[in-house]
Design a protein around this motif. Structure first.
Motif, PDB file in Angstrom:
ATOM      1  N   ILE A  68       0.818  -1.210   0.000  1.00 32.08           N
ATOM      2  CA  ILE A  68       0.000   0.000   0.000  1.00 32.08           C
ATOM      3  C   ILE A  68       0.854   1.264   0.000  1.00 32.08           C
ATOM      4  CG2 ILE A  68      -1.847   1.202   1.245  1.00 32.08           C
ATOM      5  CD1 ILE A  68      -2.683  -1.491   2.383  1.00 32.08           C
ATOM      6  N   ASP A  69       2.073   1.178   0.521  1.00 29.76           N
ATOM      7  CA  ASP A  69       2.900   2.390   0.594  1.00 29.76           C
ATOM      8  C   ASP A  69       3.556   2.742  -0.734  1.00 29.76           C
ATOM      9  OD1 ASP A  69       4.669   0.303   0.527  1.00 29.76           O
ATOM     10  OD2 ASP A  69       5.874   0.962   2.241  1.00 29.76           O
ATOM     11  N   GLU A  70       3.416   1.897  -1.753  1.00 28.93           N
ATOM     12  CA  GLU A  70       3.912   2.259  -3.085  1.00 28.93           C
ATOM     13  C   GLU A  70       2.920   3.198  -3.752  1.00 28.93           C
ATOM     14  OE1 GLU A  70       4.815  -1.013  -5.593  1.00 28.93           O
ATOM     15  OE2 GLU A  70       6.590  -1.617  -4.458  1.00 28.93           O
ATOM     16  N   GLY A 353      -0.107  -2.287   6.898  1.00 27.22           N
ATOM     17  CA  GLY A 353      -0.932  -3.086   7.795  1.00 27.22           C
ATOM     18  C   GLY A 353      -2.414  -2.794   7.670  1.00 27.22           C
ATOM     19  N   LEU A 354      -2.785  -1.848   6.800  1.00 26.18           N
ATOM     20  CA  LEU A 354      -4.198  -1.537   6.605  1.00 26.18           C
ATOM     21  C   LEU A 354      -4.936  -2.713   5.982  1.00 26.18           C
ATOM     22  CD1 LEU A 354      -3.874   2.100   5.195  1.00 26.18           C
ATOM     23  CD2 LEU A 354      -4.864   1.467   7.402  1.00 26.18           C
ATOM     24  N   GLN A 355      -6.216  -2.801   6.284  1.00 27.90           N
ATOM     25  CA  GLN A 355      -7.055  -3.840   5.684  1.00 27.90           C
ATOM     26  C   GLN A 355      -7.545  -3.348   4.324  1.00 27.90           C
ATOM     27  OE1 GLN A 355     -10.633  -4.658   7.854  1.00 27.90           O
ATOM     28  NE2 GLN A 355     -11.379  -6.164   6.377  1.00 27.90           N
ATOM     29  N   TYR A 362      -9.374   1.372   2.045  1.00 28.59           N
ATOM     30  CA  TYR A 362      -8.709   0.646   3.128  1.00 28.59           C
ATOM     31  C   TYR A 362      -9.355   1.017   4.450  1.00 28.59           C
ATOM     32  CZ  TYR A 362      -5.422   0.435  -0.707  1.00 28.59           C
ATOM     33  OH  TYR A 362      -4.877   0.253  -1.949  1.00 28.59           O
ATOM     34  N   ALA A 363      -9.174   0.129   5.420  1.00 35.24           N
ATOM     35  CA  ALA A 363      -9.700   0.359   6.765  1.00 35.24           C
ATOM     36  C   ALA A 363      -8.590   0.141   7.781  1.00 35.24           C
ATOM     37  CB  ALA A 363     -10.877  -0.574   7.048  1.00 35.24           C
ATOM     38  N   SER A 368      -2.159  -1.933  11.423  1.00 36.91           N
ATOM     39  CA  SER A 368      -1.838  -0.596  10.913  1.00 36.91           C
ATOM     40  C   SER A 368      -1.591   0.408  12.032  1.00 36.91           C
ATOM     41  CB  SER A 368      -2.972  -0.087  10.024  1.00 36.91           C
ATOM     42  OG  SER A 368      -4.135   0.186  10.796  1.00 36.91           O
ATOM     43  N   GLY A 369      -2.217   0.203  13.180  1.00 39.19           N
ATOM     44  CA  GLY A 369      -2.145   1.183  14.253  1.00 39.19           C
ATOM     45  C   GLY A 369      -3.242   2.226  14.097  1.00 39.19           C
TER      46      GLY A 369
END
Length: 432
Positions: A68-70, A353-355, A362-363, A368-369
């Motif tokens: 997701i961070d890309e 770590g997001l869903q 995303y959730a 994710s924290g």
């Protein structure tokens, strides 16, 4: 026995490479999907107890994750409410179905969205996700908002049939009064100026300003009485002031002093005074004594130099735009620009770590924290961009290369199974 473990390892290899092919095919299929984040399959070796004289194949296991961070490339568009973020962070969104159902609104996030007003005015994507933000009050203030909860967030609603106006609260007078009118023997001609302003309903009202010269018996008085009448109050007198002008070599023609006769007091430090018109207090700037701007008395002609004012008549919404800090402004047909919402940028400690949900949303999850709501461009987050979309983060050439590698690995594992099968067949034939 080792030969059976080889069979199991081959089967595990087939399954693992099939999983990898699934992520590759999904990536290639979404190579043109805005905001899509690449999925990847990671392989892990399984180790089963072995010794130096006997080895048991453990095979392989896989886990599929989304990177997701890309970030994908930013692409310019022609829609002001196509929004992306030039860096870290997410846009807060909810679902249109939840809004229509009237229940609790789920909190979701996306890195980009092509938003447009639906029939109810909600800024919505084609997939049914609605942008969320902090609503501004009637004065254009956002106020203090909670940054670690969604309590202040509301669906962004833009009503295209909205009509607004802005009352006039400040006005600047600048005119030249004829110096010859304050000389002995002058006719005492009253100069009149009509000034428009806007009331609380966006209607045009007028002030009538009379400049009355003081004609002395001898010499020059350089003095004028200014009377201000509000037509919205039936022509009531709302302010009277005496203006005295300088006739020295260095300051000739400039305002020397102002004396309040009726109305709000004049402040020589700022040049401001206040009168009460029908719609409320109105601040008028006559100019600071000794300054060249504002009221002057020169020569023999009356010349209203300039009148500036705030406020605007009623107008309809013509468009909305978002700036780099996430502020969503509405522009109106009367030239007025008004702050409507502040769109925060959502960030979490572990983005990967997001869903992952559908439609590139995303959730928050335990991995994710907790989230935090930043102003765009503040902290670790990027600026917000209108007229922009984030493209897919997939590199098709890389995916095709991995597909070839996966195909070969799959074929090799199939060959292992075939070889084990042949060896087992040989073992079976020994008893014949």
């Amino acid at each position: 026995m080792s030969i059976s473990s080889s069979m199991n390892a081959g089967v595990a290899g087939l399954s693992a490479n099939a999983n990898k092919l699934a992520t590759i095919s999904d990536n290639i299929a979404n190579s043109s999907t805005n905001g899509y984040k690449r999925a990847q399959t990671e392989f892990y070796a399984m180790v089963i107890g072995s010794s130096s004289t006997k080895y048991t194949a453990g095979g392989v296991r896989t886990t599929a994750t989304r990177v997701i961070d890309e970030r994908g490339p930013l692409v310019s568009t022609s829609n002001a409410t196509d929004i992306a973020i030039s860096g870290r962070g997410f846009l807060p969104v909810t679902t249109l179905s939840a809004i229509e159902a009237g229940g609790a609104l789920p909190f979701q996030m996306t890195t980009t969205g092509s938003f447009s007003p639906n029939a109810a005015g909600y800024l919505t994507t084609a997939s049914g996700h609605v942008l969320m933000g902090w609503a501004a009050d009637s004065t254009g203030s956002i106020g203090t908002q909670s940054r670690d909860t969604t309590s202040g967030l509301t669906p962004v609603r833009v009503l295209t049939n909205q009509v607004v106006g802005s009352p006039t609260t400040q006005l600047t007078l600048a005119a030249n009064l004829p110096a010859t009118s304050t000389e002995a023997g002058a006719t005492g001609t009253v100069e009149t100026q009509v000034i428009e302003y806007y009331d609380n309903l966006g209607k045009t009202k007028t002030l009538s300003v009379n400049y009355i010269p003081t004609v002395p018996a001898t010499g020059e008085s350089n003095t004028w009485t200014v009377e201000i009448y509000d037509d919205a109050q039936g022509g009531a007198l709302v302010g009277t002031y005496d203006l005295v002008f300088d006739d020295s070599r260095t300051g000739g023609g400039r305002l020397l002093s102002v004396t309040t006769i009726a109305g709000g007091p004049y402040d020589p430090a700022t040049g401001l005074m206040s009168i009460d018109v029908a719609s409320g207090p109105l601040t008028i700037n006559l100019g600071v004594p000794g300054q060249a701007d504002g009221m002057t008395q020169l020569s023999d002609g009356f010349a209203p130099v300039a009148v500036t004012r705030d406020g605007a008549p009623s107008g309809t919404l013509t468009g909305v735009e978002v700036d780099a800090s996430g502020k969503l402004y509405g522009t109106y047909s009367n030239g007025l620009t008004r702050l409507l919402y502040q769109i925060p940028v959502v960030d979490v400690p572990n983005v990967n770590g997001l869903q992952a949900l559908g439609s590139q949303t995303y959730a928050v999850s335990q991995d994710s924290g907790a989230f935090f709501l930043w102003d765009a461009g503040a902290g670790p987050t990027g600026e917000m961009l209108g007229y922009a979309s984030e493209g897919s983060a997939v590199d098709v050439a890389t995916e095709l290369t991995q597909m070839i590698q996966t195909q070969r690995a799959y074929s090799s594992n199939a060959k292992v199974i075939q070889t084990v099968d042949e060896m087992l067949q040989e073992t079976t034939n020994l008893k014949r």
